[in-house]
Scaffold this motif. Structure first.
Motif, PDB file in Angstrom:
ATOM      1  N   ARG A 111       7.494   3.117   7.553  1.00 38.97           N
ATOM      2  CA  ARG A 111       6.471   1.990   7.635  1.00 38.97           C
ATOM      3  C   ARG A 111       5.674   0.742   7.896  1.00 38.97           C
ATOM      4  NH1 ARG A 111       3.627   5.476   3.649  1.00 38.97           N
ATOM      5  NH2 ARG A 111       1.793   3.470   4.933  1.00 38.97           N
ATOM      6  N   SER A 129       0.882  -1.730  -0.260  1.00 33.11           N
ATOM      7  CA  SER A 129      -0.247  -0.001   0.092  1.00 33.11           C
ATOM      8  C   SER A 129       0.679   1.547  -0.450  1.00 33.11           C
ATOM      9  CB  SER A 129      -1.042   0.100   2.103  1.00 33.11           C
ATOM     10  OG  SER A 129      -0.469  -0.130   2.215  1.00 33.11           O
ATOM     11  N   VAL A 130       2.020   0.638  -0.513  1.00 27.99           N
ATOM     12  CA  VAL A 130       2.936   2.201  -0.576  1.00 27.99           C
ATOM     13  C   VAL A 130       3.395   2.370  -1.028  1.00 27.99           C
ATOM     14  CG1 VAL A 130       5.134   2.807   0.724  1.00 27.99           C
ATOM     15  CG2 VAL A 130       3.867   1.264   2.129  1.00 27.99           C
ATOM     16  N   ASP A 131       3.033   4.065  -1.696  1.00 27.69           N
ATOM     17  CA  ASP A 131       3.398   4.574  -3.016  1.00 27.69           C
ATOM     18  C   ASP A 131       4.933   5.089  -2.611  1.00 27.69           C
ATOM     19  OD1 ASP A 131       3.716   6.393  -5.221  1.00 27.69           O
ATOM     20  OD2 ASP A 131       2.325   7.535  -4.546  1.00 27.69           O
ATOM     21  N   ARG A 184       1.062  -2.210   5.771  1.00 23.77           N
ATOM     22  CA  ARG A 184      -0.197  -0.950   5.974  1.00 23.77           C
ATOM     23  C   ARG A 184      -0.277  -1.889   7.684  1.00 23.77           C
ATOM     24  NH1 ARG A 184      -4.298  -3.768   3.303  1.00 23.77           N
ATOM     25  NH2 ARG A 184      -5.324  -4.770   5.484  1.00 23.77           N
ATOM     26  N   LEU A 214      10.822   3.554   3.634  1.00 21.96           N
ATOM     27  CA  LEU A 214       9.772   1.997   3.854  1.00 21.96           C
ATOM     28  C   LEU A 214       9.975   1.369   5.234  1.00 21.96           C
ATOM     29  CD1 LEU A 214      10.077  -0.468   0.278  1.00 21.96           C
ATOM     30  CD2 LEU A 214       8.220   0.057   1.060  1.00 21.96           C
TER      31      LEU A 214
END
Length: 555
Positions: free
Chosen positions: A57, A39-41, A183, A54
């Motif tokens: 997160r 889900s990480v852009d 997430r 990363l």
């Protein structure tokens, strides 16, 4: 025609190739726009920049936040979660840069609309489930129904509270998906449990209770008056869930306690009829009626009227009959001798101590009254007396022990009970034949050892329609007599015994009984069979069983 179609197609492909080439040049060294890791852009970042992002997160120090009741965060260390940021960044950077021309072209086209690579993440499912179980245990709770409490004259409502039942399996699955998609939150799966009684329902019950307690209650009976205060009324109320609501009722035990003065003034316990025994004469002590409050009528009126504002109630009483009335006592009074038997105690050569034992145990039996259905126990009746040590038979040999003679008292009563037609429920024969009682008609007792082991008893039930009076006594004519008195009946019982064999070592006897009622034979057959061993003399030498005198059926 083919040339007309091919021309525009070639032009479009050329334009697309130019655009791709331009975008490739403009994105050189950066992850293509529209590429996600889970889900990480990561679009527009260099691999180094992607690794930094990363690292902060999802599966970082913040862990996974469970979205639901309460606020609980599962730390990465609890779940054994590990993210390879370099490998994940490399996967994102590789989108549109690997494979043949058309494959790269397709990846770039999909990235334009957004495409995700699978993060290089791993976790321990067992650790995830354990962490979820721990969190669920803190979140789980039973619903609390709303309730009403009465303190003195005040009525209070305790608000309801929802409960919660977590679904560990579904939540663990949600957490696993959140870790895999990088997430930082996962949905807590479970069920909200509604309370049985809502706060609004309790408020309605409280309003009803306040109406019931608004004023004193006046109780009257025959010109007498009593008052129940609002506090006493409150202590007499009960609140119980019923059909999704809170029902206000009267706690009858509490109300009765608050009406103790009323009960003391108006109620009178009935007196049960009874008997007085003087020898074989049994006289009736008359019973007497009592008086009791009509509780159902009073309590029903209070339950119906209190919340409606009714403040005056009449207390009525009715006659209370004794359970055992004078008429029943007279009807069931023992007036007729139903059975009798005697045995010769002078046959046994012993000191006067044995006769004293006979008199003590007979005296404990005499005057015993048994109600219909009641059971008589010989041991319960004659144990605990201060008996003399006299001759007894132990394993066929003569010895000294306290209570010598009890078995003769028992055997005598046993035969009187048989003649009366009562039901003997326990009986044991002697070890050996005895001269004062015919074999098969005897009954022995033993109180057992100090722990009560090995106890032998003679018991019978009063199966007649009235009370039974027992009488047993030692007479100067050398006999002990037992009598059973009861209500007149038309019962005739004959009991006798015959030898099957008698030899030097042992003897076998069979006992018969014929039971008639109203002239009709109800039973005619074997009552029991007994085997007797040989007696032994003082030196332990067996005394042949066929030489022991046999007492008659009817002494």
């Amino acid at each position: 025609m083919a040339r007309a179609v091919a021309g525009p197609t070639i032009v479009l492909c050329a334009i697309f190739a130019v655009l791709v080439a331009a975008d490739t040049w403009s994105s050189g060294g950066e992850i293509y726009p529209g590429v996600f890791a889970g889900s990480v852009d990561l679009g527009g970042m260099t691999p180094g920049e992607a690794e930094k992002l990363l690292g902060t997160r999802a599966v970082g120090s913040a862990g996974i936040r469970l979205v639901g009741p309460g606020e609980i965060v599962l730390e990465a260390g609890q779940m054994g979660a590990r993210l390879d940021v370099a490998q994940t960044a490399d996967r994102a950077y590789a989108v549109g840069r690997t494979g043949g021309f058309f494959e790269r072209l397709g990846d770039r086209g999909r990235a334009f609309f957004g495409t995700a690579v699978e993060p290089a993440v791993a976790y321990d499912p067992g650790s995830v489930r354990a962490a979820v179980e721990d969190a669920s245990a803190r979140l789980a709770r039973e619903p609390r129904p709303a309730s009403v409490e009465v303190r003195n004259s005040e009525v209070e409502v305790v608000a309801a509270r929802e409960g919660y039942s977590p679904d560990v399996g579904a939540t663990a699955e949600n957490v696993g998906q959140a870790i895999g998609n990088l997430r930082d939150e996962a949905r807590l799966a479970g069920e909200v449990l509604e309370p049985e009684v809502s706060t609004s329902e309790a408020e309605a019950a409280a309003a009803q209770a306040r109406r019931a307690m608004s004023e004193e209650v006046l109780l009257t009976s025959g010109g007498r008056r009593w008052e129940l205060s609002p506090a006493e009324i409150g202590r007499s109320l009960d609140f119980a869930p019923a059909d999704g609501a809170l029902r206000v009722t009267v706690d009858r035990d509490a109300l009765k306690e608050n009406l103790s003065a009323v009960y003391a003034a108006l109620e009178e316990r009935p007196v049960e009829a009874d008997y007085e025994v003087n020898g074989t004469a049994v006289t009736v002590t008359p019973g007497r009626e009592g008086r009791r409050i009509e509780e159902e009528k009073l309590f029903g009126a209070l339950e119906d009227g209190l919340s409606d504002g009714e403040r005056r109630y009449a207390v009525t009483t009715v006659v209370s009959e004794p359970e055992f009335t004078t008429a029943e006592a007279r009807k069931m009074r023992p007036t007729q001798k139903l059975g009798s038997y005697r045995t010769n105690y002078s046959i046994v050569q012993d000191s006067g101590a044995r006769v004293d034992n006979l008199a003590m145990s007979s005296g404990a039996i005499t005057g015993t009254l048994l109600a219909p259905g009641e059971t008589f126990s010989m041991n319960d009746t004659v144990s605990g007396l201060d008996y003399n040590a006299t001759k007894v038979i132990v394993d066929g040999q003569e010895a000294l022990a306290d209570g010598g003679g009890l078995c003769q008292v028992t055997s005598t009563l046993y035969n009187a009970v048989n003649e009366a037609g009562l039901d003997v429920t326990e009986r044991s024969p002697h070890y050996a034949q005895l001269p004062y009682i015919r074999p098969g008609l005897d009954a022995t007792v033993w109180f057992g050892d100090e722990q009560g082991n090995g106890e032998l008893d003679m018991e019978f039930e009063n199966t007649s329609k009235g009370y039974v009076l027992l009488r047993e006594y030692v007479a100067d004519d050398g006999y002990i007599y037992a009598e059973v008195w009861g209500v007149p009946d038309d019962v005739d019982v004959q009991t006798w015994s015959e030898p099957v064999y008698r030899n030097a070592d042992s003897a076998r006897w069979v006992t018969y009984q014929t039971y008639r009622e109203g002239g009709k034979v109800l039973y005619d057959g074997v009552l029991h069979r007994d085997t007797y061993e040989a007696l032994k003399d003082k030196k332990g030498k067996p005394i042949p069983a066929d030489t022991v005198p046999v007492a008659p059926v009817d002494p």
